[in-house]
Design a protein around this motif. Sequence first.
Motif, mmCIF file in Angstrom:
data_model
loop_
_atom_site.group_PDB
_atom_site.id
_atom_site.type_symbol
_atom_site.label_atom_id
_atom_site.label_comp_id
_atom_site.label_asym_id
_atom_site.label_seq_id
_atom_site.Cartn_x
_atom_site.Cartn_y
_atom_site.Cartn_z
ATOM 1 N N ILE A 108 0.886 -1.162 0.000
ATOM 2 C CA ILE A 108 0.000 0.000 0.000
ATOM 3 C C ILE A 108 0.927 1.215 0.000
ATOM 4 N N SER A 109 0.609 2.229 -0.771
ATOM 5 C CA SER A 109 1.523 3.374 -0.868
ATOM 6 C C SER A 109 1.738 4.017 0.505
ATOM 7 N N LEU A 110 2.959 4.501 0.710
ATOM 8 C CA LEU A 110 3.290 5.178 1.965
ATOM 9 C C LEU A 110 2.408 6.412 2.149
ATOM 10 N N LYS A 111 2.087 7.082 1.053
ATOM 11 C CA LYS A 111 1.233 8.267 1.113
ATOM 12 C C LYS A 111 -0.140 7.889 1.674
ATOM 13 N N ARG A 112 -0.682 6.763 1.223
ATOM 14 C CA ARG A 112 -1.992 6.301 1.724
ATOM 15 C C ARG A 112 -1.885 5.911 3.191
ATOM 16 N N LEU A 113 -0.836 5.190 3.559
ATOM 17 C CA LEU A 113 -0.663 4.777 4.956
ATOM 18 C C LEU A 113 -0.456 5.984 5.869
ATOM 19 N N GLU A 114 0.203 6.989 5.356
ATOM 20 C CA GLU A 114 0.411 8.212 6.144
ATOM 21 C C GLU A 114 -0.943 8.869 6.429
ATOM 22 N N ALA A 115 -1.807 8.916 5.403
ATOM 23 C CA ALA A 115 -3.120 9.546 5.541
ATOM 24 C C ALA A 115 -4.100 8.664 6.314
ATOM 25 N N ARG A 116 -4.014 7.344 6.125
ATOM 26 C CA ARG A 116 -4.934 6.406 6.771
ATOM 27 C C ARG A 116 -4.136 5.188 7.232
ATOM 28 N N PRO A 117 -3.493 5.296 8.392
ATOM 29 C CA PRO A 117 -2.594 4.229 8.852
ATOM 30 C C PRO A 117 -3.283 2.890 9.130
ATOM 31 N N ILE A 118 -4.630 2.869 9.140
ATOM 32 C CA ILE A 118 -5.336 1.604 9.357
ATOM 33 C C ILE A 118 -5.758 0.960 8.035
ATOM 34 N N ALA A 119 -5.334 1.547 6.899
ATOM 35 C CA ALA A 119 -5.727 1.029 5.583
ATOM 36 C C ALA A 119 -5.299 -0.429 5.431
ATOM 37 N N THR A 120 -6.197 -1.233 4.860
ATOM 38 C CA THR A 120 -5.887 -2.644 4.602
ATOM 39 C C THR A 120 -5.905 -2.948 3.110
ATOM 40 N N LEU A 121 -6.336 -1.965 2.315
ATOM 41 C CA LEU A 121 -6.402 -2.140 0.868
ATOM 42 C C LEU A 121 -5.630 -1.027 0.169
ATOM 43 N N SER A 122 -5.018 -1.356 -0.965
ATOM 44 C CA SER A 122 -4.391 -0.320 -1.787
ATOM 45 C C SER A 122 -5.502 0.571 -2.323
ATOM 46 N N ILE A 123 -5.137 1.720 -2.851
ATOM 47 C CA ILE A 123 -6.151 2.628 -3.390
ATOM 48 C C ILE A 123 -6.941 1.936 -4.501
ATOM 49 N N GLU A 124 -6.248 1.214 -5.370
ATOM 50 C CA GLU A 124 -6.915 0.536 -6.481
ATOM 51 C C GLU A 124 -7.921 -0.490 -5.965
ATOM 52 N N ALA A 125 -7.511 -1.301 -4.994
ATOM 53 C CA ALA A 125 -8.406 -2.323 -4.438
ATOM 54 C C ALA A 125 -9.576 -1.669 -3.700
ATOM 55 N N GLN A 126 -9.318 -0.570 -2.995
ATOM 56 C CA GLN A 126 -10.379 0.143 -2.277
ATOM 57 C C GLN A 126 -11.403 0.709 -3.262
ATOM 58 N N GLU A 127 -10.911 1.301 -4.365
ATOM 59 C CA GLU A 127 -11.812 1.857 -5.371
ATOM 60 C C GLU A 127 -12.651 0.751 -6.007
ATOM 61 N N ARG A 128 -12.021 -0.396 -6.278
ATOM 62 C CA ARG A 128 -12.744 -1.536 -6.844
ATOM 63 C C ARG A 128 -13.836 -1.991 -5.878
ATOM 64 N N HIS A 129 -13.469 -2.093 -4.618
ATOM 65 C CA HIS A 129 -14.401 -2.503 -3.569
ATOM 66 C C HIS A 129 -15.593 -1.540 -3.502
ATOM 67 N N GLU A 130 -15.320 -0.237 -3.537
ATOM 68 C CA GLU A 130 -16.385 0.771 -3.462
ATOM 69 C C GLU A 130 -17.270 0.752 -4.703
ATOM 70 N N ARG A 131 -16.664 0.524 -5.896
ATOM 71 C CA ARG A 131 -17.463 0.419 -7.124
ATOM 72 C C ARG A 131 -18.413 -0.772 -7.032
ATOM 73 N N ASN A 132 -17.907 -1.918 -6.571
ATOM 74 C CA ASN A 132 -18.738 -3.113 -6.426
ATOM 75 C C ASN A 132 -19.850 -2.880 -5.411
ATOM 76 N N GLU A 133 -19.513 -2.183 -4.340
ATOM 77 C CA GLU A 133 -20.505 -1.872 -3.314
ATOM 78 C C GLU A 133 -21.645 -1.040 -3.899
ATOM 79 N N ARG A 134 -21.297 -0.041 -4.723
ATOM 80 C CA ARG A 134 -22.313 0.806 -5.355
ATOM 81 C C ARG A 134 -23.185 0.003 -6.306
ATOM 82 N N VAL A 135 -22.567 -0.883 -7.081
ATOM 83 C CA VAL A 135 -23.311 -1.700 -8.035
ATOM 84 C C VAL A 135 -24.341 -2.552 -7.298
ATOM 85 N N TYR A 136 -23.922 -3.222 -6.247
ATOM 86 C CA TYR A 136 -24.843 -4.089 -5.510
ATOM 87 C C TYR A 136 -25.879 -3.306 -4.717
ATOM 88 N N ARG A 137 -25.520 -2.131 -4.258
ATOM 89 C CA ARG A 137 -26.445 -1.307 -3.494
ATOM 90 C C ARG A 137 -27.548 -0.768 -4.405
#
Length: 139
Positions: A108-137
Amino acid sequence: MATTTLEAAYRPTDDEPFMNDRQKEYFRRKLTAWKEEILRESRETLAALQNESENHPDLADRASSETDRAIELRARDRQRKLIAKIDAAMARIDDGTYGYCEETGEPISLKRLEARPIATLSIEAQERHERNERVYRDD
Protein backbone atom coordinates in the motif's frame (compact mmCIF):
# COMPACT_ATOMS: atom_id res chain seq x y z
CA MET A 1 11.94 -7.41 20.24
CA ALA A 2 14.53 -4.67 19.79
CA THR A 3 13.26 -1.12 19.72
CA THR A 4 14.18 0.90 16.67
CA THR A 5 15.36 4.45 17.32
CA LEU A 6 13.70 7.16 15.27
CA GLU A 7 14.61 10.81 15.10
CA ALA A 8 11.62 13.13 15.53
CA ALA A 9 11.80 14.40 11.94
CA TYR A 10 11.79 10.89 10.38
CA ARG A 11 9.19 10.27 7.67
CA PRO A 12 9.05 7.05 5.61
CA THR A 13 10.16 7.44 2.00
CA ASP A 14 10.09 5.32 -1.15
CA ASP A 15 13.92 5.48 -1.17
CA GLU A 16 14.19 2.86 1.59
CA PRO A 17 13.07 -0.78 1.72
CA PHE A 18 9.29 -1.03 2.19
CA MET A 19 8.20 -1.78 5.77
CA ASN A 20 11.71 -1.88 7.15
CA ASP A 21 12.11 -1.68 10.94
CA ARG A 22 12.14 2.14 10.92
CA GLN A 23 8.90 2.34 8.94
CA LYS A 24 7.22 -0.24 11.15
CA GLU A 25 8.26 1.68 14.27
CA TYR A 26 7.08 4.96 12.72
CA PHE A 27 3.62 3.57 12.01
CA ARG A 28 3.44 1.80 15.39
CA ARG A 29 4.10 5.16 17.11
CA LYS A 30 1.59 6.94 14.86
CA LEU A 31 -1.10 4.34 15.63
CA THR A 32 -0.33 4.37 19.36
CA ALA A 33 -0.55 8.18 19.53
CA TRP A 34 -3.85 8.10 17.62
CA LYS A 35 -5.29 5.49 19.99
CA GLU A 36 -4.14 7.43 23.07
CA GLU A 37 -5.77 10.60 21.69
CA ILE A 38 -9.08 8.78 21.14
CA LEU A 39 -8.98 7.30 24.64
CA ARG A 40 -8.20 10.72 26.16
CA GLU A 41 -11.14 12.29 24.31
CA SER A 42 -13.33 9.41 25.46
CA ARG A 43 -12.44 10.00 29.11
CA GLU A 44 -13.18 13.72 28.72
CA THR A 45 -16.56 12.98 27.13
CA LEU A 46 -17.48 10.52 29.83
CA ALA A 47 -16.61 13.08 32.52
CA ALA A 48 -18.64 15.76 30.70
CA LEU A 49 -21.64 13.43 30.36
CA GLN A 50 -21.47 12.60 34.06
CA ASN A 51 -21.31 16.28 35.01
CA GLU A 52 -24.14 17.11 32.59
CA SER A 53 -26.65 14.93 34.40
CA GLU A 54 -28.45 17.91 35.92
CA ASN A 55 -32.20 17.98 35.58
CA HIS A 56 -33.49 20.36 32.92
CA PRO A 57 -36.88 21.76 33.96
CA ASP A 58 -37.50 23.10 30.45
CA LEU A 59 -38.67 20.40 28.02
CA ALA A 60 -36.79 21.92 25.07
CA ASP A 61 -33.55 22.07 27.09
CA ARG A 62 -33.97 18.45 28.15
CA ALA A 63 -34.66 17.30 24.57
CA SER A 64 -31.66 19.23 23.30
CA SER A 65 -29.45 17.75 26.02
CA GLU A 66 -30.64 14.21 25.23
CA THR A 67 -30.01 14.73 21.51
CA ASP A 68 -26.50 15.98 22.26
CA ARG A 69 -25.90 12.92 24.43
CA ALA A 70 -27.11 10.53 21.73
CA ILE A 71 -24.85 12.16 19.13
CA GLU A 72 -21.89 12.01 21.50
CA LEU A 73 -22.52 8.34 22.30
CA ARG A 74 -22.76 7.48 18.59
CA ALA A 75 -19.45 9.24 18.01
CA ARG A 76 -17.90 7.27 20.88
CA ASP A 77 -19.19 4.02 19.36
CA ARG A 78 -17.51 4.90 16.05
CA GLN A 79 -14.32 5.62 17.95
CA ARG A 80 -14.56 2.26 19.77
CA LYS A 81 -14.68 0.58 16.34
CA LEU A 82 -11.74 2.72 15.21
CA ILE A 83 -9.70 1.55 18.22
CA ALA A 84 -10.36 -2.05 17.15
CA LYS A 85 -9.02 -1.19 13.68
CA ILE A 86 -5.95 0.48 15.22
CA ASP A 87 -5.32 -2.62 17.36
CA ALA A 88 -5.69 -4.82 14.25
CA ALA A 89 -3.18 -2.61 12.37
CA MET A 90 -0.68 -2.94 15.23
CA ALA A 91 -1.17 -6.74 15.16
CA ARG A 92 -0.39 -6.65 11.42
CA ILE A 93 2.82 -4.74 12.18
CA ASP A 94 3.75 -7.53 14.60
CA ASP A 95 2.95 -10.34 12.16
CA GLY A 96 4.62 -8.65 9.17
CA THR A 97 1.50 -8.08 7.04
CA TYR A 98 1.10 -4.36 7.77
CA GLY A 99 1.32 -2.13 4.72
CA TYR A 100 0.36 -4.84 2.25
CA CYS A 101 -3.01 -4.97 0.49
CA GLU A 102 -5.28 -7.71 1.82
CA GLU A 103 -6.59 -8.41 -1.69
CA THR A 104 -3.51 -8.21 -3.89
CA GLY A 105 -0.61 -8.62 -1.45
CA GLU A 106 1.02 -5.58 -3.06
CA PRO A 107 2.45 -2.75 -0.92
CA ILE A 108 0.00 0.00 0.00
CA SER A 109 1.52 3.37 -0.87
CA LEU A 110 3.29 5.18 1.96
CA LYS A 111 1.23 8.27 1.11
CA ARG A 112 -1.99 6.30 1.72
CA LEU A 113 -0.66 4.78 4.96
CA GLU A 114 0.41 8.21 6.14
CA ALA A 115 -3.12 9.55 5.54
CA ARG A 116 -4.93 6.41 6.77
CA PRO A 117 -2.59 4.23 8.85
CA ILE A 118 -5.34 1.60 9.36
CA ALA A 119 -5.73 1.03 5.58
CA THR A 120 -5.89 -2.64 4.60
CA LEU A 121 -6.40 -2.14 0.87
CA SER A 122 -4.39 -0.32 -1.79
CA ILE A 123 -6.15 2.63 -3.39
CA GLU A 124 -6.91 0.54 -6.48
CA ALA A 125 -8.41 -2.32 -4.44
CA GLN A 126 -10.38 0.14 -2.28
CA GLU A 127 -11.81 1.86 -5.37
CA ARG A 128 -12.74 -1.54 -6.84
CA HIS A 129 -14.40 -2.50 -3.57
CA GLU A 130 -16.38 0.77 -3.46
CA ARG A 131 -17.46 0.42 -7.12
CA ASN A 132 -18.74 -3.11 -6.43
CA GLU A 133 -20.50 -1.87 -3.31
CA ARG A 134 -22.31 0.81 -5.35
CA VAL A 135 -23.31 -1.70 -8.03
CA TYR A 136 -24.84 -4.09 -5.51
CA ARG A 137 -26.45 -1.31 -3.49
CA ASP A 138 -28.19 0.03 -6.62
CA ASP A 139 -29.87 -3.35 -7.28
